[in-house]
Scaffold this active site. Sequence first.
Site, short mmCIF file in Angstrom:
data_model
loop_
_atom_site.label_atom_id
_atom_site.label_comp_id
_atom_site.label_asym_id
_atom_site.label_seq_id
_atom_site.Cartn_x
_atom_site.Cartn_y
_atom_site.Cartn_z
N HIS A 277 7.81 10.48 16.50
CA HIS A 277 6.89 9.71 15.67
C HIS A 277 5.71 10.58 15.23
O HIS A 277 5.34 10.61 14.05
CB HIS A 277 6.39 8.49 16.46
CG HIS A 277 5.25 7.77 15.81
ND1 HIS A 277 5.43 6.64 15.04
CD2 HIS A 277 3.92 8.02 15.81
CE1 HIS A 277 4.26 6.22 14.60
NE2 HIS A 277 3.31 7.04 15.06
N GLU A 278 5.13 11.31 16.19
CA GLU A 278 3.98 12.16 15.85
C GLU A 278 4.39 13.30 14.91
O GLU A 278 3.62 13.69 14.03
CB GLU A 278 3.37 12.73 17.13
CG GLU A 278 2.83 11.68 18.11
CD GLU A 278 1.86 10.72 17.45
OE1 GLU A 278 1.13 11.13 16.53
OE2 GLU A 278 1.83 9.54 17.85
N HIS A 281 4.36 12.22 11.31
CA HIS A 281 3.07 12.32 10.64
C HIS A 281 2.88 13.72 10.05
O HIS A 281 2.38 13.88 8.93
CB HIS A 281 1.93 12.04 11.63
CG HIS A 281 1.81 10.59 11.99
ND1 HIS A 281 1.59 9.60 11.05
CD2 HIS A 281 1.84 9.95 13.19
CE1 HIS A 281 1.51 8.42 11.66
NE2 HIS A 281 1.66 8.61 12.95
N GLU A 357 2.08 4.62 9.65
CA GLU A 357 2.63 4.47 11.00
C GLU A 357 4.06 3.93 10.95
O GLU A 357 4.92 4.36 11.73
CB GLU A 357 1.74 3.55 11.83
CG GLU A 357 0.36 4.11 12.12
CD GLU A 357 0.41 5.37 12.97
OE1 GLU A 357 1.39 5.57 13.72
OE2 GLU A 357 -0.54 6.16 12.89
#
Length: 419
Positions: A277-278, A281, A357
């Site tokens: 997930h990070e 970004h 997100e």
Amino acid sequence: MRKWVTTSIFLYFLYGLVVYWYLFIFSGTGVPAPYEGTSADPATFMSGRELLLTQEYSTIRNFLYFVTIPFEWFLLFIFMISGLSRKMQDWSSASSNLFTIQSAIYFFWLSLFVSVISLPVNWIGFRISKMYHITTQSFSTWMKDQLIDFWVNYLLMTVIIIVLYSLIKRFEKRWWLYAWLLSIPFSMFLMFIQPVVIDPLYNDFYPLKDKLLEEKILEIAEKADIPAEHVYEVNMSEKTNALNAYVTGIGSNSRIVLWDTTLNRLNEDEILFIMAHEMGHYVMKHIYVGIAGYLLLSLAGLYIIHVLMRMIIARYGGMLKIRSMRELAAFPLFLLLLGTLTFASSPLSNTVARYQEKSADMYAIEMTNNHEAAISSFQELSRAGLSEVNPPALVKIFRYTHPTMLERILYLEEHGNRN
């Protein structure tokens, strides 16, 4: 002055009552009936006690947020209307002929005034987090963080004041444009130094100790063409039981950071989903998109502040003890308007952040293809932080930079069903 102060206190009290009614009486809890019994229903992964504590803690925390936001605005208003701002300006002017020294002295007293009056309110928030076992800090380490906050903010804001008022004095009609242009390299500089200068003032950062896990994380990074050599962990267990991971910094100082609480409470598959997930970004350049959005909003905000300051000083300058926006005594008005505009724009900025997100969530699930781990990681995040799965609408609009846990789990389930 008495009339305005009394009116302000009455309006603040009335606002507090409305917020209390909305959060404690009007807003419902739980999930909509169609989702009861699903993996998004907290009753399926929380005990009865955890459900009760989550409801209590989340409601109290939201109430404190909404009532403390305008509290600082009220303090800035009192600082002006009482004449304290004017007196501090006169005293700082008498202390030195150098404008930089005058600015430093003036802002020190303004910062001290707001910090001391706000300290009991902040302490209440700390005690509540302590009662619900979210915060693990001792009072002494909490006070240490408060002092670090004070001095970091003081040093940064003193530089901003000196530059800002130099521009206002020289370009009274166009200062907002030049201030915005200078804010671009300044913001980039802060983003660059934050991971290596500012963040280590609060916590210890070091490469991930679990080298096997780090190797697996870096394998995902390699697939995503991310030039990462290390994943960092931070000793947040000394301060909290909540879980988190994030991307910070820009350029060569970019870092992917895992809280040690996340490492302690999540299994390997869940951690890999969080890290993917990070990385999402990073791949989708959300940091740079966020900076661009912030700069656009700040341009509009500075212009609006310029217009409003001129109007307010022209009409109420006598009452506020301000003769011109060129005076240091007008800086509390600048901060008050900045605070209100930031709060007013938060629904927009939060909407953009929630979209980012969700995009990162979808990127992570494509990279890991492990829906069970993704869902269980969100469930554990809720349990650890006593976070509401389905918060009231206004709380989501003004506070949530992430989709609600209800939304995140549901679209992961839908994605899994399609595949």
